[in-house]
Design a protein around this motif. Structure first.
Motif, PDB file in Angstrom:
ATOM      1  N   VAL A 253      59.345  37.413 -21.629  1.00  0.00           N
ATOM      2  CA  VAL A 253      60.016  38.556 -21.148  1.00  0.00           C
ATOM      3  C   VAL A 253      60.607  39.296 -22.193  1.00  0.00           C
ATOM      4  O   VAL A 253      60.528  40.290 -22.593  1.00  0.00           O
ATOM      5  CB  VAL A 253      60.802  38.279 -19.876  1.00  0.00           C
ATOM      6  CG1 VAL A 253      61.448  39.612 -19.417  1.00  0.00           C
ATOM      7  CG2 VAL A 253      60.046  37.837 -18.789  1.00  0.00           C
ATOM      8  N   PHE A 254      61.713  38.412 -22.941  1.00  0.00           N
ATOM      9  CA  PHE A 254      62.363  38.834 -23.957  1.00  0.00           C
ATOM     10  C   PHE A 254      61.613  39.173 -25.175  1.00  0.00           C
ATOM     11  O   PHE A 254      61.846  40.549 -25.775  1.00  0.00           O
ATOM     12  CB  PHE A 254      63.428  38.133 -24.428  1.00  0.00           C
ATOM     13  CG  PHE A 254      64.480  37.853 -23.318  1.00  0.00           C
ATOM     14  CD1 PHE A 254      65.216  39.043 -22.881  1.00  0.00           C
ATOM     15  CD2 PHE A 254      64.718  36.280 -22.747  1.00  0.00           C
ATOM     16  CE1 PHE A 254      66.178  38.664 -21.837  1.00  0.00           C
ATOM     17  CE2 PHE A 254      65.676  36.437 -21.852  1.00  0.00           C
ATOM     18  CZ  PHE A 254      66.273  37.552 -21.539  1.00  0.00           C
ATOM     19  N   ASN A 255      60.296  38.470 -25.465  1.00  0.00           N
ATOM     20  CA  ASN A 255      59.444  39.128 -26.618  1.00  0.00           C
ATOM     21  C   ASN A 255      59.126  40.287 -26.239  1.00  0.00           C
ATOM     22  O   ASN A 255      58.709  41.178 -27.234  1.00  0.00           O
ATOM     23  CB  ASN A 255      58.449  37.895 -26.847  1.00  0.00           C
ATOM     24  CG  ASN A 255      58.859  36.530 -27.435  1.00  0.00           C
ATOM     25  OD1 ASN A 255      60.173  36.652 -28.010  1.00  0.00           O
ATOM     26  ND2 ASN A 255      58.354  35.556 -27.399  1.00  0.00           N
ATOM     27  N   ALA A 256      58.383  40.402 -25.021  1.00  0.00           N
ATOM     28  CA  ALA A 256      58.165  41.640 -24.637  1.00  0.00           C
ATOM     29  C   ALA A 256      58.711  42.862 -24.770  1.00  0.00           C
ATOM     30  O   ALA A 256      58.697  43.955 -25.265  1.00  0.00           O
ATOM     31  CB  ALA A 256      57.221  41.886 -23.158  1.00  0.00           C
ATOM     32  N   ILE A 257      60.011  42.751 -24.366  1.00  0.00           N
ATOM     33  CA  ILE A 257      61.185  43.608 -24.486  1.00  0.00           C
ATOM     34  C   ILE A 257      61.429  44.199 -25.917  1.00  0.00           C
ATOM     35  O   ILE A 257      61.604  45.420 -26.434  1.00  0.00           O
ATOM     36  CB  ILE A 257      62.205  43.717 -23.681  1.00  0.00           C
ATOM     37  CG1 ILE A 257      62.045  43.188 -22.251  1.00  0.00           C
ATOM     38  CG2 ILE A 257      63.539  44.322 -23.931  1.00  0.00           C
ATOM     39  CD1 ILE A 257      63.200  42.587 -21.334  1.00  0.00           C
ATOM     40  N   SER A 258      61.508  43.043 -26.826  1.00  0.00           N
ATOM     41  CA  SER A 258      61.619  43.170 -28.156  1.00  0.00           C
ATOM     42  C   SER A 258      60.608  44.182 -28.905  1.00  0.00           C
ATOM     43  O   SER A 258      60.791  44.958 -29.651  1.00  0.00           O
ATOM     44  CB  SER A 258      61.711  41.895 -28.881  1.00  0.00           C
ATOM     45  OG  SER A 258      61.790  42.023 -30.095  1.00  0.00           O
ATOM     46  N   ASN A 259      59.266  43.571 -28.469  1.00  0.00           N
ATOM     47  CA  ASN A 259      58.138  44.288 -28.818  1.00  0.00           C
ATOM     48  C   ASN A 259      58.208  45.957 -28.418  1.00  0.00           C
ATOM     49  O   ASN A 259      57.908  46.704 -29.330  1.00  0.00           O
ATOM     50  CB  ASN A 259      56.674  43.842 -28.476  1.00  0.00           C
ATOM     51  CG  ASN A 259      56.587  42.245 -29.371  1.00  0.00           C
ATOM     52  OD1 ASN A 259      57.241  42.106 -30.164  1.00  0.00           O
ATOM     53  ND2 ASN A 259      55.535  41.757 -28.263  1.00  0.00           N
ATOM     54  N   ALA A 260      58.553  46.052 -27.349  1.00  0.00           N
ATOM     55  CA  ALA A 260      58.606  47.437 -26.765  1.00  0.00           C
ATOM     56  C   ALA A 260      59.722  48.143 -27.739  1.00  0.00           C
ATOM     57  O   ALA A 260      59.545  49.558 -27.930  1.00  0.00           O
ATOM     58  CB  ALA A 260      58.639  47.491 -25.214  1.00  0.00           C
TER      59      ALA A 260
ATOM     60  N   ALA B  91      56.403  56.371 -21.239  1.00  0.00           N
ATOM     61  CA  ALA B  91      55.700  55.710 -19.864  1.00  0.00           C
ATOM     62  C   ALA B  91      55.126  54.331 -20.124  1.00  0.00           C
ATOM     63  O   ALA B  91      55.357  53.515 -19.302  1.00  0.00           O
ATOM     64  CB  ALA B  91      54.513  56.575 -19.495  1.00  0.00           C
ATOM     65  N   SER B  92      54.785  54.056 -21.352  1.00  0.00           N
ATOM     66  CA  SER B  92      54.608  52.776 -21.591  1.00  0.00           C
ATOM     67  C   SER B  92      55.777  51.530 -21.449  1.00  0.00           C
ATOM     68  O   SER B  92      55.663  50.626 -21.044  1.00  0.00           O
ATOM     69  CB  SER B  92      53.900  52.392 -22.804  1.00  0.00           C
ATOM     70  OG  SER B  92      52.638  53.374 -23.053  1.00  0.00           O
ATOM     71  N   VAL B  93      56.847  52.201 -22.154  1.00  0.00           N
ATOM     72  CA  VAL B  93      57.867  51.361 -22.259  1.00  0.00           C
ATOM     73  C   VAL B  93      58.578  51.195 -20.775  1.00  0.00           C
ATOM     74  O   VAL B  93      59.011  50.113 -20.259  1.00  0.00           O
ATOM     75  CB  VAL B  93      59.000  52.122 -23.032  1.00  0.00           C
ATOM     76  CG1 VAL B  93      60.346  51.288 -22.839  1.00  0.00           C
ATOM     77  CG2 VAL B  93      58.585  51.728 -24.412  1.00  0.00           C
ATOM     78  N   LEU B  94      58.559  52.259 -19.848  1.00  0.00           N
ATOM     79  CA  LEU B  94      59.186  52.210 -18.490  1.00  0.00           C
ATOM     80  C   LEU B  94      58.232  51.224 -17.884  1.00  0.00           C
ATOM     81  O   LEU B  94      58.625  50.623 -17.127  1.00  0.00           O
ATOM     82  CB  LEU B  94      59.049  53.664 -17.748  1.00  0.00           C
ATOM     83  CG  LEU B  94      60.042  54.501 -18.258  1.00  0.00           C
ATOM     84  CD1 LEU B  94      59.929  55.653 -17.793  1.00  0.00           C
ATOM     85  CD2 LEU B  94      61.518  53.893 -18.128  1.00  0.00           C
ATOM     86  N   GLU B  95      56.727  51.318 -18.012  1.00  0.00           N
ATOM     87  CA  GLU B  95      56.090  50.252 -17.486  1.00  0.00           C
ATOM     88  C   GLU B  95      56.140  48.852 -17.649  1.00  0.00           C
ATOM     89  O   GLU B  95      56.394  48.117 -16.702  1.00  0.00           O
ATOM     90  CB  GLU B  95      54.341  50.647 -17.573  1.00  0.00           C
ATOM     91  CG  GLU B  95      53.420  50.015 -16.620  1.00  0.00           C
ATOM     92  CD  GLU B  95      52.273  50.302 -17.420  1.00  0.00           C
ATOM     93  OE1 GLU B  95      51.172  49.502 -16.733  1.00  0.00           O
ATOM     94  OE2 GLU B  95      51.798  51.243 -18.166  1.00  0.00           O
TER      95      GLU B  95
END
Length: 149
Positions: free
Chosen positions: A77-84, A129-133
């Motif tokens: 989850v944190f990796n995904a948030i970092s990537n976003a 929109a991608s980030v919010l998703e």
């Protein structure tokens, strides 16, 4: 007669000494019995404390393992948030560069009305929109993990 009286005094002194030693030995025996009883109680209490400490250490180890497992479960989850965040940073830097390029070209119309600016605007909206998703997915994943507890 003096010798007989001396022997009698010596005998009485020896008897007194023996009685004193007997009383002293009895007192010492009582004291040693109390010390022995105190030591046996102390050993029992130390064994109880040792068992409680061992249980506390085992419990702390279980909590530590559980926290480690949960932290590892949250890494994606944190990796995904970092990537976003990195994607947003990249997109914003690209948009900033294009804005600066438009300003240097001397485009007189506002950034909101040009063809390139409309493309940038739609690209920015898609990115947001991608980030919010992704954020919504992260929140739903977090709620599912909380329900498992």
């Amino acid at each position: 007669m003096i010798i007989e009286i001396s022997i009698a005094v010596i005998a009485l002194a020896f008897v007194a000494l023996v009685i004193f030693l007997i009383v002293l030995i009895c007192s010492l025996r009582t004291t040693l019995g109390q010390v022995n009883h105190t030591l046996s109680e102390t050993r029992k209490q130390l064994n109880d404390v040792g068992l409680q400490a061992q249980k506390a250490v085992e419990h702390a180890n279980q909590i530590s393992y559980d926290l480690k497992y949960k932290a590892e479960a949250l890494n994606p989850v944190f990796n995904a948030i970092s990537n976003a965040g990195q994607i947003l940073e990249h997109k914003s830097s690209v948009m900033k560069k294009e804005y600066i390029a438009l300003q240097e070209e001397g485009e007189e119309e506002p950034i909101h009305s040009g063809k390139r600016s409309k493309a940038l605007h739609s690209e920015g909206i898609a990115t947001i929109a991608s980030v919010l998703e992704l954020a919504g997915l992260g929140v739903s994943l977090w709620q599912k993990m909380k329900k498992r507890r």
